[in-house]
Design a protein around this motif. Structure first.
Motif, PDB file in Angstrom:
ATOM      1  N   CYS A  44       0.864  -1.190   0.000  1.00 44.93           N
ATOM      2  CA  CYS A  44       0.000   0.000   0.000  1.00 44.93           C
ATOM      3  C   CYS A  44       0.898   1.238   0.000  1.00 44.93           C
ATOM      4  CB  CYS A  44      -0.851   0.058   1.268  1.00 44.93           C
ATOM      5  SG  CYS A  44      -1.738  -1.443   1.669  1.00 44.93           S
ATOM      6  N   ARG A  46       0.740   5.829  -1.156  1.00 42.01           N
ATOM      7  CA  ARG A  46      -0.152   6.953  -1.461  1.00 42.01           C
ATOM      8  C   ARG A  46      -0.701   6.902  -2.887  1.00 42.01           C
ATOM      9  NH1 ARG A  46       2.144  12.113   1.877  1.00 42.01           N
ATOM     10  NH2 ARG A  46       2.561  10.939   3.766  1.00 42.01           N
ATOM     11  N   SER A  47       0.035   6.286  -3.792  1.00 44.01           N
ATOM     12  CA  SER A  47      -0.463   6.210  -5.170  1.00 44.01           C
ATOM     13  C   SER A  47      -1.636   5.254  -5.294  1.00 44.01           C
ATOM     14  CB  SER A  47       0.647   5.793  -6.136  1.00 44.01           C
ATOM     15  OG  SER A  47       0.955   4.419  -5.987  1.00 44.01           O
ATOM     16  N   LYS A  48      -1.699   4.292  -4.380  1.00 42.60           N
ATOM     17  CA  LYS A  48      -2.752   3.277  -4.395  1.00 42.60           C
ATOM     18  C   LYS A  48      -2.883   2.731  -2.970  1.00 42.60           C
ATOM     19  CE  LYS A  48      -3.902  -0.004  -7.897  1.00 42.60           C
ATOM     20  NZ  LYS A  48      -3.384  -1.049  -8.777  1.00 42.60           N
ATOM     21  N   HIS A  52      -2.010  -3.816  -3.136  1.00 40.00           N
ATOM     22  CA  HIS A  52      -1.832  -4.103  -4.559  1.00 40.00           C
ATOM     23  C   HIS A  52      -0.501  -4.817  -4.787  1.00 40.00           C
ATOM     24  CE1 HIS A  52      -0.098  -0.062  -3.895  1.00 40.00           C
ATOM     25  NE2 HIS A  52       0.806  -0.432  -4.794  1.00 40.00           N
ATOM     26  N   HIS A  54       3.200  -5.622  -5.890  1.00 40.66           N
ATOM     27  CA  HIS A  54       4.482  -4.912  -5.822  1.00 40.66           C
ATOM     28  C   HIS A  54       5.551  -5.946  -6.125  1.00 40.66           C
ATOM     29  CE1 HIS A  54       7.234  -1.799  -4.328  1.00 40.66           C
ATOM     30  NE2 HIS A  54       7.891  -2.773  -3.745  1.00 40.66           N
ATOM     31  N   SER A  76       4.243   2.737  -9.807  1.00 43.39           N
ATOM     32  CA  SER A  76       4.142   4.158  -9.481  1.00 43.39           C
ATOM     33  C   SER A  76       4.277   4.271  -7.965  1.00 43.39           C
ATOM     34  CB  SER A  76       2.801   4.713  -9.966  1.00 43.39           C
ATOM     35  OG  SER A  76       1.732   4.008  -9.362  1.00 43.39           O
ATOM     36  N   GLY A  77       4.169   5.441  -7.455  1.00 47.47           N
ATOM     37  CA  GLY A  77       4.261   5.607  -6.007  1.00 47.47           C
ATOM     38  C   GLY A  77       5.689   5.574  -5.506  1.00 47.47           C
TER      39      GLY A  77
END
Length: 172
Positions: A44, A46-48, A52, A54, A76-77
């Motif tokens: 987890c 801030r982008s998602k 999710h 990784h 991303s993130g």
């Protein structure tokens, strides 16, 4: 009174891990591990904010501490190319309570910027927000086994505790 933990590693984000390992080896004389992956479906940031996938490619120097961790851009993130190459975080290992450390630092105005969760929702590792510490992150890694595999997806080496490691047993 407890002593402050020692910095275990200094992590750098790179565009091409294989080239970075070769370049850092040549420049420092350090030996780097085989490439591995920190792979989880429970990351987890801030982008998602929802958990999710990784799948960060990583390599650590054998020399240290502090060790050098090279991490390739991913997604991303916190690990995306928009972060730019260079310094990513200072890492602290075997944090007895990442949840407690998160609460402690939040009371100082230092908040989170990403974490990996175990199947039981315990925090395996978490990053502080770089905005809260002069453009730098801290990473606190629990003593729980981390979701590390070899670059080809096969099982990693294991240490005496059964935790995944990047070096063969005879080199640990």
């Amino acid at each position: 009174m407890t002593s402050a933990p020692l910095i275990h590693h200094v992590a750098l984000l790179v565009a091409d891990l294989d080239k970075a390992v070769a370049r850092w080896s040549a420049a420092t004389g350090y030996t780097f591990s085989e490439v591995a992956r920190y792979r989880t479906d429970r990351y987890c940031d801030r982008s998602k904010p929802a958990p999710h996938h990784h799948d960060a490619r990583i390599s650590f120097s054998k020399e240290g501490p502090p060790y050098i961790e090279l991490m390739e851009f991913h997604g991303s993130g916190t690990h995306g190319p928009d972060q730019g190459e260079g310094f990513h975080h200072l890492g602290f290992m075997d944090c007895p309570s990442p949840e407690g450390k998160m609460i402690e630092l939040a009371s100082l105005g230092i908040f989170d910027d990403g974490m990996a969760l175990g199947d039981d929702d315990r925090i395996l590792l978490w990053f502080t927000s770089r905005q809260d510490l002069n453009g730098m992150r801290l990473e606190f890694v629990s003593s729980d086994p981390q979701p590390i595999i070899r670059d080809d997806g096969s099982e990693p080496y294991r240490d005496a505790r059964g935790c995944p490691v990047l070096w063969p047993p005879d080199e640990q």
